[in-house]
Design an enzyme around this catalytic site. Structure first.
Site, PDB file in Angstrom:
ATOM      1  N   HIS A 244       0.905  -1.186   0.083  1.00 34.66           N
ATOM      2  CA  HIS A 244       0.006  -0.065  -0.088  1.00 34.66           C
ATOM      3  C   HIS A 244       0.787   1.408   0.074  1.00 34.66           C
ATOM      4  O   HIS A 244       0.990   1.888   1.010  1.00 34.66           O
ATOM      5  CB  HIS A 244      -0.894  -0.013   1.311  1.00 34.66           C
TER       6      HIS A 244
ATOM      7  N   ASN B 107      -4.336   6.345  -7.445  1.00 32.47           N
ATOM      8  CA  ASN B 107      -4.648   7.828  -7.450  1.00 32.47           C
ATOM      9  C   ASN B 107      -3.634   8.516  -7.799  1.00 32.47           C
ATOM     10  O   ASN B 107      -3.397   9.641  -7.142  1.00 32.47           O
ATOM     11  CB  ASN B 107      -5.314   7.989  -6.102  1.00 32.47           C
TER      12      ASN B 107
ATOM     13  N   HIS C  59      -6.317  -0.271   5.561  1.00 28.37           N
ATOM     14  CA  HIS C  59      -6.183   0.534   6.601  1.00 28.37           C
ATOM     15  C   HIS C  59      -7.185   0.756   7.597  1.00 28.37           C
ATOM     16  O   HIS C  59      -7.953   1.545   8.058  1.00 28.37           O
ATOM     17  CB  HIS C  59      -5.905   1.975   6.359  1.00 28.37           C
TER      18      HIS C  59
ATOM     19  N   ASP D 269       0.532   2.523   3.692  1.00 28.82           N
ATOM     20  CA  ASP D 269      -0.159   3.730   3.321  1.00 28.82           C
ATOM     21  C   ASP D 269       0.489   4.866   3.017  1.00 28.82           C
ATOM     22  O   ASP D 269       0.182   6.299   3.613  1.00 28.82           O
ATOM     23  CB  ASP D 269      -1.470   3.962   4.117  1.00 28.82           C
TER      24      ASP D 269
ATOM     25  N   HIS E  98       2.699  14.226   1.266  1.00 35.99           N
ATOM     26  CA  HIS E  98       2.213  15.597   0.817  1.00 35.99           C
ATOM     27  C   HIS E  98       3.475  16.303   1.530  1.00 35.99           C
ATOM     28  O   HIS E  98       4.090  16.200   2.432  1.00 35.99           O
ATOM     29  CB  HIS E  98       1.016  16.002   1.642  1.00 35.99           C
TER      30      HIS E  98
HETATM   31  C1  NCD Z   1      -4.169   8.799   0.553  1.00 35.57           C
HETATM   32  C2  NCD Z   1      -3.453   9.708  -0.277  1.00 35.57           C
HETATM   33  O1  NCD Z   1      -3.048  10.886   0.010  1.00 35.57           O
HETATM   34  O2  NCD Z   1      -3.187   9.055  -1.621  1.00 35.57           O
HETATM   35  N1  NCD Z   1      -4.517   9.663   1.750  1.00 35.57           N
HETATM   36  C3  NCD Z   1      -4.663   9.079   2.849  1.00 35.57           C
HETATM   37  O3  NCD Z   1      -5.255   9.755   3.793  1.00 35.57           O
HETATM   38  N2  NCD Z   1      -4.734   7.816   3.249  1.00 35.57           N
HETATM   39  C4  NCD Z   1      -5.234   8.155   0.049  1.00 35.57           C
HETATM   40  C5  NCD Z   1      -5.736   6.898   0.639  1.00 35.57           C
HETATM   41  O4  NCD Z   1      -5.339   5.950   0.827  1.00 35.57           O
HETATM   42  O5  NCD Z   1      -7.000   7.082   1.352  1.00 35.57           O
HETATM   43 ZN    ZN Z   2      -4.023   4.591   0.816  1.00 35.60          ZN
HETATM   44 ZN    ZN Z   3      -7.329   4.673   1.341  1.00 42.60          ZN
END
Ligand code: NCD
Ligand code: ZN
Ligand code: ZN
Length: 444
Positions: free
Chosen positions: A60, A94, A241, A312, A316
């Protein structure tokens, strides 16, 4: 004649034993108790009393490439992964453009195959308007591109706005999932149960408000609706998650498998009040929860409900995270996942074998990654060298993600001293030895 012999300790039935891993053509050809005689091998690496663990498989990550490469690209993301002992990643769709069809899959494949330092798989997003037949063909590898390793459905709105649509319409995907055996990775939040944020200006309570706006009930509901819609095929769903006790409970009563993240295991809204420099660093979807939800996730690890841990990794920029409640959700984590969990192992809060299962062998099994996730004869020589006594403080500017920060500033992590991918050293101490572009698609 072996290319390389690595001397160290491996886990045998759960306990460390001295061993020699004899590597040939990128695989562990033999595991022996005695060193092979000189002349039988090219190189010999002495790792002393360190453990030789399987490289971590992070199923992930969001490497942001193409389209958001100011946050991360496939090269910086994979280097960051490698420094954290991760030798295989599965990238999420994404990006910009999103990975949703043959064209966008080929674009990402070109980026990853030329930029990645480690092996990778790609996920394909499905949405209301997806062409089921085309997706079926892609999954079967019949479209001149390596097959995606799985499908991803964002059941609730999150970064990237690839929302699936009505959760019950997942039922349409049952035949595709059944035909192809594909894993269906689910971002399980039910948007119909989201609530408005009370006071977006209240900087202090951002995380509590975020958790109330996307309540535990929305997670449990999404899991319940999705697994109901998939019926017989619910066993192919992998719930990503999972963040709450209610979510875990909903997953328990289904046949779906469960992923948890290091951030939901190690942080909660209370913890963040004391430890984060800026609360928005902890803004993520699904949100960080209460200490008791966090304890429930550890319970799920202990009782076997949790199948895999995924980072995950959602980088950013710090400027973007400096906008209070308006900050985007997500935080980096691919480089710190194994080090933080190994630090838990060293404190005896997590069993070492369970760590290997959750981060290596179960992800390999779940996504059918042949040869990955185990130290065994015939396996690929993806290896991280770990000494549990060598913890060090995590510093954002010492990590390798382009985003340059971490919510775990100052916490102790046990970083691997050396990392091998298919028998090649890719990390040696502070040095990167693996070249961008050496990574293979796991379905190629
Ligand atoms: C993820 C992202 O920034 O791509 N953000 C998050 O809060 N986990 C997208 C996701 O996994 O939902
Ligand atoms: Zn994610
Ligand atoms: Zn997610």
């Amino acid at each position: 004649m072996y290319d390389l012999v690595i001397e160290g300790r491996i886990l045998a039935d759960g306990s460390p034993v001295d061993a020699y891993l004899c590597i040939e053509g990128g695989r562990i050809a033999r595991v022996c108790k005695q060193p092979p005689v000189s002349g039988e091998y090219g190189e010999f690496h002495r790792q002393g009393r360190s453990l030789l663990l399987p490289g971590v498989i992070d199923t992930h990550v969001h490497f942001r490439d193409p389209g958001m490469t100011s946050k991360e690209d496939f090269t910086t993301g994979s280097i960051s992964a490698a420094f954290g002992g991760v030798t295989t990643v599965i990238d999420m769709p994404n990006t910009r453009p999103p990975t949703i069809d043959l064209g966008s899959l080929m674009v990402k494949e070109r980026i990853a195959s030329t930029g990645s330092v480690i092996d990778y798989g790609l996920n394909l997003a499905i949405m209301g308007g997806s062409d089921l037949m085309a997706v079926d063909t892609l999954l079967k590898g019949g479209a001149n591109a390596p097959a995606p390793v799985g499908l991803k459905a964002f059941l609730g709105d999150t970064t990237g706005s690839l929302v699936f649509g009505t959760i019950s319409s997942l039922s349409k995907w049952s035949p595709v999932v059944e035909n192809t055996g594909a894993v269906l990775a689910l971002h399980a939040e039910d948007g119909s149960l989201f609530e408005p944020v009370k006071d977006p200006e209240d900087v202090k309570d951002i995380l509590l408000q975020h958790s109330r706006a996307r309540p535990a009930a929305s997670e449990a509901s999404a899991i319940q609706k999705a697994t109901e819609a998939l019926g017989e095929q619910a066993g192919n769903a992998h719930i990503l998650h999972v963040s709450t006790e209610a979510g875990l409970q909903a997953a328990r009563s289904s046949r779906a498998t469960v992923e948890v993240t290091p951030h939901h295991l190690l942080m909660d809204t209370k913890w963040c009040e004391r430890n984060l420099e800026m609360q928005a660093m902890g803004k993520v979807n699904p949100p960080l929860r209460t200490p008791s939800d966090r304890a429930a996730l550890w319970g799920g690890i202990a009782d076997g409900t949790v199948d895999t841990i995924g980072s995950d990794h959602a980088p950013h920029l710090i400027e973007e995270k400096s906008q209070g409640y308006l900050s985007p959700s997500g935080m980096p984590g691919v480089e710190t996942m194994a080090p933080l969990l190994l630090s838990e192992v060293s404190k005896r809060r997590l069993d070492m074998n369970r760590f290997v299962e959750l981060c290596c062998s179960s992800p390999a099994d779940r996504y059918s990654l042949a040869g990955k996730g185990r130290i065994a004869e015939g396996s690929l020589a993806d290896i991280m060298v770990v000494n549990l006594r060598e913890g060090r403080k995590i510093k954002g500017d010492g990590l390798h993600s382009r985003c340059g920060w971490t919510p775990y500033e100052g916490m102790v992590g046990v970083f691997p001293g050396m990392v091998y991918s298919r028998g090649e050293p890719i990390i040696d101490g502070e040095n990167l030895c693996g070249k961008p572009g050496r990574g293979n698609n796991v379905r190629a």
